[in-house]
Design a protein around this motif. Structure first.
Motif, PDB file in Angstrom:
ATOM      1  N   ASN A  82       1.139  -0.752   0.088  1.00 31.41           N
ATOM      2  CA  ASN A  82       0.240  -0.259   0.221  1.00 31.41           C
ATOM      3  C   ASN A  82       1.153   1.461  -0.134  1.00 31.41           C
ATOM      4  O   ASN A  82       1.684   1.437   0.875  1.00 31.41           O
ATOM      5  CB  ASN A  82      -0.870   0.067   1.249  1.00 31.41           C
ATOM      6  CG  ASN A  82      -2.098   0.929   1.248  1.00 31.41           C
ATOM      7  OD1 ASN A  82      -1.328   1.669   0.769  1.00 31.41           O
ATOM      8  ND2 ASN A  82      -2.804   0.818   1.594  1.00 31.41           N
ATOM      9  N   ASP A 172      -7.690  12.285  11.104  1.00 30.78           N
ATOM     10  CA  ASP A 172      -9.009  11.362  10.146  1.00 30.78           C
ATOM     11  C   ASP A 172      -9.734  12.506  10.792  1.00 30.78           C
ATOM     12  O   ASP A 172     -10.163  12.597   9.415  1.00 30.78           O
ATOM     13  CB  ASP A 172      -8.327  10.208  10.697  1.00 30.78           C
ATOM     14  CG  ASP A 172      -7.448   9.509  10.323  1.00 30.78           C
ATOM     15  OD1 ASP A 172      -7.343   9.442   9.104  1.00 30.78           O
ATOM     16  OD2 ASP A 172      -7.616   8.181  10.885  1.00 30.78           O
ATOM     17  N   SER A 201     -11.512  -0.804   8.617  1.00 25.47           N
ATOM     18  CA  SER A 201     -10.359   0.476   8.625  1.00 25.47           C
ATOM     19  C   SER A 201     -10.546   1.171   9.303  1.00 25.47           C
ATOM     20  O   SER A 201     -11.692   1.875   9.384  1.00 25.47           O
ATOM     21  CB  SER A 201     -10.446   0.845   7.723  1.00 25.47           C
ATOM     22  OG  SER A 201      -8.909   1.929   7.772  1.00 25.47           O
ATOM     23  N   GLU A 204     -10.390   4.893   8.455  1.00 29.33           N
ATOM     24  CA  GLU A 204     -11.526   5.248   7.648  1.00 29.33           C
ATOM     25  C   GLU A 204     -12.976   5.727   8.162  1.00 29.33           C
ATOM     26  O   GLU A 204     -13.774   5.948   7.926  1.00 29.33           O
ATOM     27  CB  GLU A 204     -11.895   3.962   6.102  1.00 29.33           C
ATOM     28  CG  GLU A 204     -11.244   3.622   5.424  1.00 29.33           C
ATOM     29  CD  GLU A 204     -10.851   2.852   4.054  1.00 29.33           C
ATOM     30  OE1 GLU A 204     -12.164   2.077   4.058  1.00 29.33           O
ATOM     31  OE2 GLU A 204     -10.523   2.121   3.365  1.00 29.33           O
ATOM     32  N   SER A 253     -10.861   6.309   1.376  1.00 27.90           N
ATOM     33  CA  SER A 253      -9.122   6.284   1.055  1.00 27.90           C
ATOM     34  C   SER A 253      -9.651   6.164  -0.507  1.00 27.90           C
ATOM     35  O   SER A 253     -10.489   6.203  -1.531  1.00 27.90           O
ATOM     36  CB  SER A 253      -9.071   4.589   1.331  1.00 27.90           C
ATOM     37  OG  SER A 253      -9.815   3.662   0.839  1.00 27.90           O
ATOM     38  N   ASP A 254      -8.617   6.176  -0.990  1.00 28.55           N
ATOM     39  CA  ASP A 254      -7.756   6.531  -2.822  1.00 28.55           C
ATOM     40  C   ASP A 254      -7.953   5.217  -3.408  1.00 28.55           C
ATOM     41  O   ASP A 254      -8.491   5.014  -4.360  1.00 28.55           O
ATOM     42  CB  ASP A 254      -6.915   6.907  -3.003  1.00 28.55           C
ATOM     43  CG  ASP A 254      -6.581   8.649  -2.515  1.00 28.55           C
ATOM     44  OD1 ASP A 254      -7.469   9.174  -2.856  1.00 28.55           O
ATOM     45  OD2 ASP A 254      -5.402   9.361  -2.673  1.00 28.55           O
ATOM     46  N   TYR A 255      -8.503   4.277  -2.795  1.00 25.58           N
ATOM     47  CA  TYR A 255      -8.090   3.159  -3.517  1.00 25.58           C
ATOM     48  C   TYR A 255      -9.917   2.727  -3.986  1.00 25.58           C
ATOM     49  O   TYR A 255     -10.505   1.970  -4.932  1.00 25.58           O
ATOM     50  CB  TYR A 255      -7.555   1.418  -2.865  1.00 25.58           C
ATOM     51  CG  TYR A 255      -6.360   1.336  -2.921  1.00 25.58           C
ATOM     52  CD1 TYR A 255      -5.741   0.880  -4.215  1.00 25.58           C
ATOM     53  CD2 TYR A 255      -5.522   0.744  -1.588  1.00 25.58           C
ATOM     54  CE1 TYR A 255      -4.387   0.795  -4.251  1.00 25.58           C
ATOM     55  CE2 TYR A 255      -3.751   1.051  -2.246  1.00 25.58           C
ATOM     56  CZ  TYR A 255      -3.927   0.550  -3.729  1.00 25.58           C
ATOM     57  OH  TYR A 255      -1.876   0.363  -3.367  1.00 25.58           O
ATOM     58  N   CYS A 280      -9.739   9.655  -0.211  1.00 22.96           N
ATOM     59  CA  CYS A 280      -8.809  10.247   0.796  1.00 22.96           C
ATOM     60  C   CYS A 280      -6.980   9.546   1.010  1.00 22.96           C
ATOM     61  O   CYS A 280      -7.727   7.846   1.100  1.00 22.96           O
ATOM     62  CB  CYS A 280      -8.795   9.838   2.439  1.00 22.96           C
ATOM     63  SG  CYS A 280      -8.342  10.783   3.382  1.00 22.96           S
ATOM     64  N   ASP A 281      -5.956   9.782   1.369  1.00 22.58           N
ATOM     65  CA  ASP A 281      -4.409   9.404   1.354  1.00 22.58           C
ATOM     66  C   ASP A 281      -3.680  10.421   0.805  1.00 22.58           C
ATOM     67  O   ASP A 281      -2.958  10.590   0.969  1.00 22.58           O
ATOM     68  CB  ASP A 281      -4.506   8.262   1.548  1.00 22.58           C
ATOM     69  CG  ASP A 281      -4.945   7.166   1.456  1.00 22.58           C
ATOM     70  OD1 ASP A 281      -5.020   7.775   2.821  1.00 22.58           O
ATOM     71  OD2 ASP A 281      -5.077   5.830   1.405  1.00 22.58           O
ATOM     72  N   THR A 294      -8.737  14.257  -3.589  1.00 21.11           N
ATOM     73  CA  THR A 294      -8.155  13.396  -2.762  1.00 21.11           C
ATOM     74  C   THR A 294      -7.897  14.644  -1.393  1.00 21.11           C
ATOM     75  O   THR A 294      -7.908  15.693  -1.298  1.00 21.11           O
ATOM     76  CB  THR A 294      -7.050  12.146  -2.493  1.00 21.11           C
ATOM     77  OG1 THR A 294      -7.203  11.647  -1.789  1.00 21.11           O
ATOM     78  CG2 THR A 294      -6.009  12.932  -3.219  1.00 21.11           C
TER      79      THR A 294
END
Length: 340
Positions: A82, A172, A201, A204, A253-255, A280-281, A294
């Motif tokens: 990651n 966060d 997570s 997240e 998350s960006d993923y 986000c990341d 993001t």
């Protein structure tokens, strides 16, 4: 023949082999390689040459254990494939090197119940590490706290509420608020928030709750989706909400953002023409070329603070109270989210 002959692996060469090759005592060779004591220049040069020629590697951990201590810090890291964790790993190593600390690292992949991670902690403590830096959100405070009796523990990246675990963490909740405020400013009034469950997570989950709070306060209709650890989990449900009228999908998350964009394209939906998408990341390679909307998390600041704090915790005059250090990242507006 000595164990230091050409066919012997370098790591098996002992200080006795070096001493014999240099024609000095074991104690003299030991002091010379540690930079202690005074020797004739030719003697020290002979010892150093022998050590280099034989491939001698000093076992620093064994030496420190013999003295009843170790300056080595254990690092438990989530899957370094990651990009966010990979960058955090690199920066932690760099910061530790600059401060004279050694890191011994264990990397753990998917392990939602934390059993593998607990076993990894046992292995690290078996090496007599002086402290632990935990850079994974997959292990709970209840699983970590028993180890606090043995060494100082610091979470790097994730916030912690337990009373015996120090942190250098990402804000966060603040990140979730910044992203939600951006979506509100773009005029969206029906929004999907897609994140991992607390078990999948926790960071997240915190981002998602903050997003929901800001959106609801602004009068936005919010659909919350608490999904599994895989990026594609919850995507179908999110797109169903888009077909029902949602104009934006906020991913924690960006993923997940990329998974939503991929599924949207397959469904014939344009981003951001038909639906705006955020993540986000901000660490993914090429995120700028993709134009992802993001938030860039402050990896460098967290790594520096984590190692600095651990070094302080290992000193006799270190902090007596719990250390909590929070760092806020930077919004990246991108082009995947647009005004309604």
């Amino acid at each position: 023949m000595s164990g230091a002959d050409a066919g012997t692996p370098a790591l098996r060469v002992t200080i006795s082999d070096v001493a014999a090759a240099a024609g000095v005592s074991r104690a003299t060779a030991t002091r010379a390689l540690k930079g202690e004591g005074r020797f004739a220049p030719e003697t020290q040069e002979r010892i150093l040459e022998a050590a280099e020629r034989l491939g001698y590697v000093r076992n620093t951990m064994a030496a420190e254990l013999a003295a009843g201590r170790t300056g080595t810090v254990g690092l438990m890291l989530r899957d370094a494939s990651n990009p966010a964790y990979g960058l955090l790993f690199s920066r932690l190593q760099e910061e530790a090197h600059q401060r004279g600390l050694d890191l011994v690292t264990v990397t753990i992949g998917a392990d939602e119940q934390g059993a593998k991670q607990v076993n990894a902690l046992h292995r690290l403590l078996g090496m007599r590490v002086a402290g632990l830096i935990v850079a994974t959100g997959g292990i709970s405070a209840a699983q970590l706290e028993p180890f606090a009796d043995q060494v100082p523990i610091l979470r790097a990246g994730r916030v912690e509420s337990a009373g015996r675990i120090h942190t250098a963490h990402y804000d966060d909740e603040g990140h979730g608020r910044l992203l939600a405020e951006h979506i509100v400013a773009l005029g969206h009034r029906t929004v999907v928030v897609l994140a991992g469950s607390p078990e999948a997570s926790y960071p997240e989950h915190l981002r998602a709750l903050a997003m929901q709070e800001v959106l609801t306060a602004a009068g936005v209709a919010v659909t919350m989706i608490s999904a599994g650890a895989r990026p594609e989990d919850g995507v179908d449900e999110a797109l169903a909400a888009v077909r029902a009228g949602a104009t934006a999908v906020m991913c924690a998350s960006d993923y997940r953002q990329l998974a939503v964009m991929r599924a949207a394209r397959a469904a014939g939906l344009r981003v951001p023409g038909d639906v705006s998408v955020t993540g986000c990341d901000g660490i993914l390679p090429g995120a700028d070329l993709l134009g992802l909307t993001t938030l860039r998390i402050p990896v460098e600041a967290v790594a520096a603070a984590a190692v600095e704090t651990m070094q302080q915790l290992l000193t006799a005059d270190g902090p007596e109270t719990l250390v909590r250090r929070s760092f806020t990242g930077t919004l990246v507006p991108g082009s995947t989210a647009a005004a309604v």
